[in-house]
Design a protein around this motif. Structure first.
Motif, PDB file in Angstrom:
ATOM      1  N   GLU A 122      12.600 -35.539 -69.473  1.00  0.00           N
ATOM      2  CA  GLU A 122      12.065 -34.519 -68.582  1.00  0.00           C
ATOM      3  C   GLU A 122      10.951 -35.071 -67.706  1.00  0.00           C
ATOM      4  O   GLU A 122      10.788 -34.675 -66.550  1.00  0.00           O
ATOM      5  N   LYS A 123      10.176 -36.029 -68.236  1.00  0.00           N
ATOM      6  CA  LYS A 123       9.069 -36.641 -67.496  1.00  0.00           C
ATOM      7  C   LYS A 123       9.422 -38.066 -67.103  1.00  0.00           C
ATOM      8  O   LYS A 123       8.589 -38.969 -67.149  1.00  0.00           O
TER       9      LYS A 123
ATOM     10  N   GLY B 139       7.214 -40.479 -65.047  1.00  0.00           N
ATOM     11  CA  GLY B 139       6.030 -41.028 -65.677  1.00  0.00           C
ATOM     12  C   GLY B 139       6.311 -42.288 -66.472  1.00  0.00           C
ATOM     13  O   GLY B 139       5.399 -43.067 -66.756  1.00  0.00           O
TER      14      GLY B 139
ATOM     15  N   SER C 248       3.867 -37.867 -72.419  1.00  0.00           N
ATOM     16  CA  SER C 248       4.676 -36.995 -71.562  1.00  0.00           C
ATOM     17  C   SER C 248       3.939 -35.714 -71.209  1.00  0.00           C
ATOM     18  O   SER C 248       3.899 -35.287 -70.058  1.00  0.00           O
TER      19      SER C 248
ATOM     20  N   ASP D 123       0.612 -36.613 -69.105  1.00  0.00           N
ATOM     21  CA  ASP D 123       0.738 -37.556 -67.984  1.00  0.00           C
ATOM     22  C   ASP D 123      -0.120 -38.810 -68.182  1.00  0.00           C
ATOM     23  O   ASP D 123      -0.819 -39.272 -67.270  1.00  0.00           O
TER      24      ASP D 123
END
Length: 421
Positions: free
Chosen positions: A42-43, A46, A379, A382
Motif C-alpha cells: 500500500e505504501k 516509500g 509504512s 513514512d
C-alpha cells in the motif's frame, strides 16, 4: 485501506484463530508479516520509489495478451462445444415456450456472436467496441441463466464463461499496454489476473464434456473480471474462497500467490535501476579522469578555449553528479533490503512451522516478526531508510541477507517467464 490490505487483514484474522493447526506464536508471527506485506504494497512509493517509474522499468518484461488465442481458435470443433450447442438449442426452445421472446432474441444473438468470435479468435483480441458488445451479451446470458435449469442452464453458462474469459483477457491487454501505472495495488491485481487466466486456459484445453466446466473455472474467471476493474470490490467470502483455491491449485495461500508478484516487480525494478547506477558510475569515472587530466594540463600549458569550457562545466557537474550517485547507491541498498526482507516474509507465509524447523529456519519466526513490526512502523509513519537507527538498519539488513539468493531465483522464474503461455 486498499483491496490487498483488506485481503491480508481478512486472511490474517482467520489465521489468528487457527490455534488447533499451528501454535499461537507461529500464528502471531504469520499475522505480523502478512500485515507488513500489505502495508508495504500500500505504501510502495516509500519503499521502492514512484510506482510510475517502476512500471516503466518492468513493463517490457510483462506479457501482453497473445494475438493468437489458441485456446479459442480450435475450440468450436471440440465434442463438448458441440454438446453445449445442443443444450443451447434446448435453452432457446424452453425460453420461447415460457414466452420470453425478447430474451430469446438477445440470447441467440449472444451465442452467434461468441461462436463467431471464437472462430475468428486466431486473428484478433477484442477491441474496445467488441469489448462493449461482449459485456452486453454477458448480461443477456446472465439473465437467461437465471430462467433455466439442468443441462440447458449448464450449456448457457459454459458459453457465457467463454465470453467472460474473452472480456478479462481484453481488459488485461488494455491494462498492460497502458502508458503508465499509478497504483501499485492495481499492478498486483493485474498480475494475479494473468496467473488465474493462464491456469484457466490450461484447464479449458483439458475439458471433454460440459460437466467438466466446474465451479473452479467459473470462479477463476469471475475473480479475474472482478479484480481487473479499477474500483475492484472483493468480499471476505470471495477472499477466503480464492485463498482455498490458490492453496489447492497453486500450492500456496492467497497472500504469497499475490504478493510474490510484488517481490518480482520490486527486484526487477531494482536490478534495472542498478544497471542505471553502473552506467552513471562508469560515466562519472570517465568524467573524473578527464577533469583530472585537464587540471594537470592547465598547470603546465595554456588550454584551448574548448578545453576550458569543458573544465568549467565539469567543475559544476562533478560535485552534483557525485552526490546524486551516492544518493542513488543508498537508495539501492535500502531497496535491496526491503525486497529481500519481503521475500523472507513470503517464505514464512508459504511454509508451515514443521517446514521451517526441518530447514533450520525456525528462528525466522521471531526475527521476521520483529522486522515485520519495524516495517509496519515505517509504512504507517513514512519513515525513510535514512531515518532508521543503525540498530534498526542492521536488524533489517541481517534478515534480508538470508533471502537474497531466493529473491533472485523467484525473480528469474517469475517475471521473466511468460505467464500467458
Amino acid at each position: 485501506m486498499g483491496i490487498w490490505s483488506r485481503v491480508c487483514s481478512c486472511v490474517s484474522s482467520v489465521a489468528s484463530f487457527a490455534v488447533n493447526v499451528v501454535s499461537s506464536a507461529v500464528s502471531k508471527a504469520k499475522e505480523v508479516v502478512g500485515k507488513a506485506i500489505g502495508f508495504m504494497a500500500e505504501k510502495a512509493e516509500g519503499f521502492v520509489g514512484k510506482v510510475s517509474q517502476m512500471w516503466e522499468r518492468i513493463k517490457p518484461h510483462i506479457s501482453t495478451g497473445r494475438k493468437i488465442l489458441q485456446v479459442l481458435s480450435g475450440m468450436i470443433t471440440l465434442p463438448w462445444i458441440k454438446a453445449a450447442l445442443v443444450g443451447l438449442d434446448r435453452a432457446l426452445a424452453w425460453l420461447e415456450k415460457a414466452d420470453k421472446h425478447p430474451l430469446v432474441k438477445k440470447l441467440q444473438k449472444a451465442f452467434e456472436w461468441v461462436i463467431a468470435w471464437c472462430k475468428d479468435a486466431h486473428q484478433k483480441q477484442l477491441d474496445k467496441e467488441a469489448l462493449e458488445e461482449a459485456r452486453r451479451h454477458a448480461k443477456a446470458m446472465q439473465e437467461a441463466s437465471g430462467e433455466l435449469h439442468g443441462t440447458e442452464k449448464a450449456a448457457v453458462e459454459a458459453i457465457a464463461l467463454i465470453n467472460e474469459y474473452m472480456i478479462a483477457k481484453a481488459e488485461v491487454d488494455i491494462a498492460v499496454k497502458g502508458d503508465s501505472l499509478k497504483d501499485f495495488e492495481y499492478f498486483l491485481r493485474l498480475r494475479a489476473v494473468q496467473k488465474l487466466l493462464a491456469f484457466y486456459e490450461t484447464r479449458m484445453q483439458a475439458v471433454q464434456t460440459v460437466s467438466d466446466v466446474d465451479e473452479d473455472m467459473h470462479f477463476m474467471v469471475y475473480a479475474a473480471n472482478a479484480l481487473i476493474q479499477q474500483n475492484a470490490e472483493f468480499s471476505d467470502a470471495d477472499t477466503m474462497r480464492l485463498d482455498e483455491m490458490t492453496h489447492r491449485l497453486f500450492g500456496k495461500p492467497i497472500i504469497p500467490f499475490v504478493f510474490e508478484e510484488m517481490i518480482v516487480a520490486w527486484e526487477k525494478s531494482r536490478q534495472v535501476l542498478e544497471e542505471e547506477w553502473e552506467k552513471k558510475n562508469s560515466t562519472l569515472a570517465k568524467e573524473r579522469l578527464l577533469h583530472n587530466r585537464l587540471v594537470r594540463a592547465q598547470k603546465y600549458e595554456e588550454l584551448e578555449p574548448a578545453e576550458i569550457s569543458v573544465l568549467n562545466d565539469l567543475a559544476i557537474t562533478l560535485p552534483r553528479d557525485t552526490v546524486a550517485l551516492e544518493q542513488l547507491g543508498d537508495d539501492l541498498l535500502a531497496r535491496r533490503n526491503y525486497v529481500n526482507a519481503a521475500e523472507g516474509f513470503l517464505q514464512m507465509l508459504e511454509k508451515d512451522e514443521q517446514q521451517l524447523i526441518a530447514e533450520g529456519k525456525e528462528y525466522l519466526l521471531e526475527q521476521g516478526s520483529m522486522v515485520g513490526t519495524l516495517l509496519i512502523d515505517c509504512s504507517q509513519n513514512d519513515r525513510a531508510w535514512a531515518s532508521l537507527s543503525a540498530e534498526e538498519q542492521s536488524l533489517i539488513n541481517d534478515f534480508a541477507n538470508i533471502f537474497g539468493a531466493d529473491c533472485q531465483k523467484r525473480t528469474e522464474t517469475g517475471l521473466l517467464v511468460e505467464v500467458m503461455a
